[in-house]
Design an enzyme around this catalytic site. Sequence first.
Site, PDB file in Angstrom:
ATOM      1  N   GLY A   7      19.367  89.383  32.922  1.00 41.53           N
ATOM      2  CA  GLY A   7      20.222  88.212  32.805  1.00 41.53           C
ATOM      3  C   GLY A   7      21.375  88.596  31.894  1.00 41.53           C
ATOM      4  O   GLY A   7      21.355  88.329  30.689  1.00 41.53           O
ATOM      5  N   GLY A   9      24.489  87.575  31.547  1.00 42.32           N
ATOM      6  CA  GLY A   9      25.594  86.619  31.551  1.00 42.32           C
ATOM      7  C   GLY A   9      26.292  86.676  30.206  1.00 42.32           C
ATOM      8  O   GLY A   9      26.548  87.762  29.665  1.00 42.32           O
ATOM      9  N   GLY A  12      23.582  87.956  27.403  1.00 42.69           N
ATOM     10  CA  GLY A  12      23.070  89.280  27.762  1.00 42.69           C
ATOM     11  C   GLY A  12      24.162  90.329  27.690  1.00 42.69           C
ATOM     12  O   GLY A  12      23.938  91.449  27.226  1.00 42.69           O
ATOM     13  N   ALA A 130      28.176  82.797  22.779  1.00 39.52           N
ATOM     14  CA  ALA A 130      28.925  83.643  23.726  1.00 39.52           C
ATOM     15  C   ALA A 130      29.337  82.826  24.940  1.00 39.52           C
ATOM     16  O   ALA A 130      28.661  81.871  25.320  1.00 39.52           O
ATOM     17  CB  ALA A 130      28.065  84.825  24.172  1.00 39.52           C
ATOM     18  N   LYS A 186      16.302  74.471  16.411  1.00 39.95           N
ATOM     19  CA  LYS A 186      17.380  74.649  17.403  1.00 39.95           C
ATOM     20  C   LYS A 186      17.135  73.738  18.614  1.00 39.95           C
ATOM     21  O   LYS A 186      18.088  73.222  19.208  1.00 39.95           O
ATOM     22  CB  LYS A 186      17.479  76.115  17.832  1.00 39.95           C
ATOM     23  N   ASN A 190      19.844  71.173  20.066  1.00 36.80           N
ATOM     24  CA  ASN A 190      20.263  71.171  21.476  1.00 36.80           C
ATOM     25  C   ASN A 190      19.881  69.878  22.187  1.00 36.80           C
ATOM     26  O   ASN A 190      20.640  69.369  23.020  1.00 36.80           O
ATOM     27  CB  ASN A 190      19.648  72.361  22.224  1.00 36.80           C
ATOM     28  N   SER A 257      26.834  74.349  26.610  1.00 42.99           N
ATOM     29  CA  SER A 257      26.548  74.908  27.942  1.00 42.99           C
ATOM     30  C   SER A 257      26.010  73.841  28.901  1.00 42.99           C
ATOM     31  O   SER A 257      26.272  73.900  30.103  1.00 42.99           O
ATOM     32  CB  SER A 257      25.565  76.066  27.823  1.00 42.99           C
TER      33      SER A 257
HETATM   34  P1  NAD Z   1      24.424  82.641  31.480  1.00 45.20           P
HETATM   35  O1  NAD Z   1      24.285  81.663  32.589  1.00 45.20           O
HETATM   36  O2  NAD Z   1      25.795  83.044  31.053  1.00 45.20           O
HETATM   37  O3  NAD Z   1      23.637  83.980  31.862  1.00 45.20           O
HETATM   38  C1  NAD Z   1      22.446  83.988  32.584  1.00 45.20           C
HETATM   39  C2  NAD Z   1      22.506  85.163  33.542  1.00 45.20           C
HETATM   40  O4  NAD Z   1      21.252  85.263  34.225  1.00 45.20           O
HETATM   41  C3  NAD Z   1      23.590  84.994  34.634  1.00 45.20           C
HETATM   42  O5  NAD Z   1      24.492  86.075  34.592  1.00 45.20           O
HETATM   43  C4  NAD Z   1      22.791  84.972  35.932  1.00 45.20           C
HETATM   44  O6  NAD Z   1      23.465  85.586  37.026  1.00 45.20           O
HETATM   45  C5  NAD Z   1      21.540  85.755  35.532  1.00 45.20           C
HETATM   46  N1  NAD Z   1      20.411  85.534  36.428  1.00 45.20           N
HETATM   47  C6  NAD Z   1      20.020  84.377  37.036  1.00 45.20           C
HETATM   48  N2  NAD Z   1      18.968  84.618  37.837  1.00 45.20           N
HETATM   49  C7  NAD Z   1      18.669  85.942  37.718  1.00 45.20           C
HETATM   50  C8  NAD Z   1      17.690  86.793  38.326  1.00 45.20           C
HETATM   51  N3  NAD Z   1      16.798  86.333  39.200  1.00 45.20           N
HETATM   52  N4  NAD Z   1      17.695  88.099  37.981  1.00 45.20           N
HETATM   53  C9  NAD Z   1      18.595  88.590  37.101  1.00 45.20           C
HETATM   54  N5  NAD Z   1      19.554  87.836  36.510  1.00 45.20           N
HETATM   55  C10 NAD Z   1      19.584  86.533  36.834  1.00 45.20           C
HETATM   56  O7  NAD Z   1      23.590  82.062  30.262  1.00 45.20           O
HETATM   57  P2  NAD Z   1      23.783  82.366  28.709  1.00 45.20           P
HETATM   58  O8  NAD Z   1      24.763  81.418  28.141  1.00 45.20           O
HETATM   59  O9  NAD Z   1      23.957  83.829  28.505  1.00 45.20           O
HETATM   60  O10 NAD Z   1      22.355  81.903  28.135  1.00 45.20           O
HETATM   61  C11 NAD Z   1      21.183  82.672  28.334  1.00 45.20           C
HETATM   62  C12 NAD Z   1      20.074  82.092  27.462  1.00 45.20           C
HETATM   63  O11 NAD Z   1      20.465  82.192  26.079  1.00 45.20           O
HETATM   64  C13 NAD Z   1      19.816  80.587  27.700  1.00 45.20           C
HETATM   65  O12 NAD Z   1      18.471  80.291  27.497  1.00 45.20           O
HETATM   66  C14 NAD Z   1      20.666  79.910  26.625  1.00 45.20           C
HETATM   67  O13 NAD Z   1      20.206  78.624  26.280  1.00 45.20           O
HETATM   68  C15 NAD Z   1      20.485  80.894  25.480  1.00 45.20           C
HETATM   69  N6  NAD Z   1      21.551  80.877  24.476  1.00 45.20           N
HETATM   70  C16 NAD Z   1      22.864  80.809  24.858  1.00 45.20           C
HETATM   71  C17 NAD Z   1      23.855  80.812  23.872  1.00 45.20           C
HETATM   72  C18 NAD Z   1      25.321  80.824  24.245  1.00 45.20           C
HETATM   73  O14 NAD Z   1      26.167  80.623  23.348  1.00 45.20           O
HETATM   74  N7  NAD Z   1      25.705  81.091  25.481  1.00 45.20           N
HETATM   75  C19 NAD Z   1      23.490  80.888  22.518  1.00 45.20           C
HETATM   76  C20 NAD Z   1      22.134  80.979  22.176  1.00 45.20           C
HETATM   77  C21 NAD Z   1      21.168  80.972  23.166  1.00 45.20           C
END
Ligand code: NAD
Length: 308
Positions: A7, A9, A12, A130, A186, A190, A257
């Site tokens: 993942g 995104g 990641g 991010a 957290k 949220n 988000s």
């Molecule tokens: P995001 O949607 O940007 O990234 C998730 C990624 O997972 C996407 O790129 C998607 O294509 C991929 N994905 C989906 N299905 C998949 C599969 N079957 N195989 C492989 N990849 C797959 O989400 P994010 O914002 O990066 O958040 C990820 C986690 O981190 C969430 O639980 C979120 O709550 C948490 N989080 C996010 C933030 C933030 O600021 N963005 C901060 C802290 C925690």
Amino acid sequence: MKIAILGAGAMGSLFGGLLAESGQDVTLLDINDAHLQAIRATGLRLETDSGNRLVSGLSACRPEQASIQPDLLLVFTKSLSTAAALAGTAGLIGPRTLLLTLQNGLGNVEAVSRFVAREQVLIGMTTWPADLVGPGHVHSHGLGVIRIMAADQREREDVKQVAAILSAAGLCCTADQAVWKAIWEKVAFNAALNTLCAVTGCTVDQLGAAPEGMALASAIIGEVVAVAQAEGIDADAAHCRETVAHAIAHHVGHEPSMLQDVLAGRATEVGAINGAVVEKGRHHRVATPHTQTLLMLVRLMEAKAQAT
Ligand code: NAD
């Protein structure tokens, strides 16, 4: 260390990029082909407080195309996708691979533990932010921390090693036995801020424009903390309210988000956040009326988006 990010995104890619910059052997695994293609073509564009640069040397592919056996697999899909994503990595996870989830919400340890032994699972909480700007391009402003522990709650050397590797990448990670308190606090943040913004369309600062915004957030925090305490977790409501007040005052224009997901017609993580709290509240006979109302309103918006 061989590290795979499942993942890749916003979070990641941020973590993968910083770990690669610090010299780790990183593979990004995702199903977003445009994103993977951009990273393979030109590298990952990383915009942080340390500058705007291209990170090269990362591998990026779909899980089924990978032929690595990582020492550490960082799970960074949205919680809704964890099971499908892990099912796609069956051949990559060995008996010594550690899986670390830093996803928001509750139920992540259980989801990951369906695929590997509990001793292989690490759990944590991160305050790093991010955003994915576009294919191959991630932005993160400000600083964060990470706190991790073993899901089996033992103090272990391998957890300290993972924390040291994340810290060497500038991610400020500590091995900490009080991770559950941080996770629940957290969740409270949220459950209040993400759902209220998702339902009202307010940015974080707009939520603070009327006293009702903070009053609703405060009521939800009170409920989540009461459920946490019924679970035996020493969560601190005053600390959660201060964190929300700080976000309202300082994160001008920020769309959480869950609001972004609702606006884009995507399913949200509300089930792992408000949904999990309501379920645990029911189990402990702790009332969660505000948390449940927000859960139902977000669900209604998801259903409407699916139907149109
Ligand atoms: P995001 O949607 O940007 O990234 C998730 C990624 O997972 C996407 O790129 C998607 O294509 C991929 N994905 C989906 N299905 C998949 C599969 N079957 N195989 C492989 N990849 C797959 O989400 P994010 O914002 O990066 O958040 C990820 C986690 O981190 C969430 O639980 C979120 O709550 C948490 N989080 C996010 C933030 C933030 O600021 N963005 C901060 C802290 C925690």
